[in-house]
Motif scaffolding. Sequence first.
Motif, mmCIF file in Angstrom:
data_model
loop_
_atom_site.group_PDB
_atom_site.id
_atom_site.type_symbol
_atom_site.label_atom_id
_atom_site.label_comp_id
_atom_site.label_asym_id
_atom_site.label_seq_id
_atom_site.Cartn_x
_atom_site.Cartn_y
_atom_site.Cartn_z
ATOM 1 N N ILE A 138 -10.475 42.750 -10.297
ATOM 2 C CA ILE A 138 -9.688 43.967 -10.028
ATOM 3 C C ILE A 138 -8.187 43.673 -10.145
ATOM 4 O O ILE A 138 -7.467 44.421 -10.816
ATOM 5 N N THR B 292 -12.624 52.202 -15.285
ATOM 6 C CA THR B 292 -13.300 51.046 -14.689
ATOM 7 C C THR B 292 -13.012 50.981 -13.199
ATOM 8 O O THR B 292 -13.933 50.823 -12.380
ATOM 9 N N ILE B 293 -11.752 51.120 -12.834
ATOM 10 C CA ILE B 293 -11.372 51.103 -11.412
ATOM 11 C C ILE B 293 -12.036 52.259 -10.676
ATOM 12 O O ILE B 293 -12.547 52.091 -9.563
ATOM 13 N N LYS B 294 -12.074 53.446 -11.284
ATOM 14 C CA LYS B 294 -12.699 54.603 -10.632
ATOM 15 C C LYS B 294 -14.179 54.355 -10.383
ATOM 16 O O LYS B 294 -14.687 54.663 -9.304
ATOM 17 N N ILE C 200 -14.284 51.972 -7.312
ATOM 18 C CA ILE C 200 -13.902 52.489 -5.998
ATOM 19 C C ILE C 200 -14.804 53.642 -5.549
ATOM 20 O O ILE C 200 -14.943 53.862 -4.349
ATOM 21 N N LEU D 130 -2.144 49.533 -6.271
ATOM 22 C CA LEU D 130 -2.497 50.458 -7.339
ATOM 23 C C LEU D 130 -1.961 51.865 -7.072
ATOM 24 O O LEU D 130 -1.578 52.560 -8.012
ATOM 25 N N TRP E 38 -16.038 47.480 -17.950
ATOM 26 C CA TRP E 38 -16.446 48.861 -17.667
ATOM 27 C C TRP E 38 -17.954 49.002 -17.814
ATOM 28 O O TRP E 38 -18.611 49.619 -16.973
ATOM 29 N N ILE F 217 -5.668 45.535 -12.792
ATOM 30 C CA ILE F 217 -4.463 46.227 -12.309
ATOM 31 C C ILE F 217 -3.205 45.613 -12.932
ATOM 32 O O ILE F 217 -2.259 46.330 -13.263
ATOM 33 N N ALA G 140 -8.063 47.330 -4.477
ATOM 34 C CA ALA G 140 -7.124 48.119 -5.286
ATOM 35 C C ALA G 140 -5.895 48.513 -4.471
ATOM 36 O O ALA G 140 -4.771 48.470 -4.982
ATOM 37 N N CYS H 257 -14.029 47.426 -3.055
ATOM 38 C CA CYS H 257 -13.236 47.536 -4.279
ATOM 39 C C CYS H 257 -12.008 48.408 -4.049
ATOM 40 O O CYS H 257 -10.914 48.105 -4.546
ATOM 41 N N THR H 258 -12.177 49.464 -3.269
ATOM 42 C CA THR H 258 -11.046 50.333 -2.934
ATOM 43 C C THR H 258 -9.988 49.554 -2.166
ATOM 44 O O THR H 258 -8.792 49.658 -2.454
ATOM 45 N N THR I 13 -19.762 47.754 -14.822
ATOM 46 C CA THR I 13 -19.620 48.524 -13.567
ATOM 47 C C THR I 13 -20.726 49.537 -13.336
ATOM 48 O O THR I 13 -20.882 50.019 -12.218
#
Length: 195
Positions: free
Chosen positions: A111, A133-135, A138, A153, A91, A115, A148, A144-145, A94
């Motif tokens: 990623i 972290t994912i948000k 993306i 996801l 995180w 997940i 996911a 990255c989106t 990122t």
Amino acid sequence: MSEFLAEGFIKFGEERFRTPSLQFLDYLINRAVDQGCSIDGVVFSLKAILKVEKLRFEFLAMNGINKCILTAFEQKSGNVEAMYSTIFVLWMVTFNTQNHHFFTSPEYDLIPHIIREIRRSDHEKLLRIALITIKNLIDASPQCTEIAVQCDLLNMIDNISTRVIKDQVVAELVPQLASVLSNSVKLLSSFEKWV
């Protein structure tokens, strides 16, 4: 002990203790596990020392992702505290978009690893850091989106949304991520129709 030392290096000024901080970082990345430290202890220490942004760049330059993060995912997957510290380190990475290539590289598969931990855990503490972290990723990178989405996801987010969520951050992130991911799925689906 390691966290105490790391906090001490940070507390007394990053420039004055740059060399000791780098030496400690080098120790964590290259020698700590070989000398009997557990990988979760190493990652826990990294969580403290990498609060200094310059040390994050050094961590990446020293191949810390490969030597520490991937090792933690391989050895400690499913361990909530170890995975929390591991994903917390990611995180912090990122926040600089120049580092996002680490997350899109098939060499690291970061990623999918994150997940996988979302899928394994019901602990909201781990979900919070993983979803944040994912948000971050993306929001900054369509690639990255896409990764996911490929990792399914959106279905996991839908499953999480059916639970009773006590953590306010997780409760806010779930609909945000669901919206972004569903729009991405629609976009990818319509693009595939034209190809």
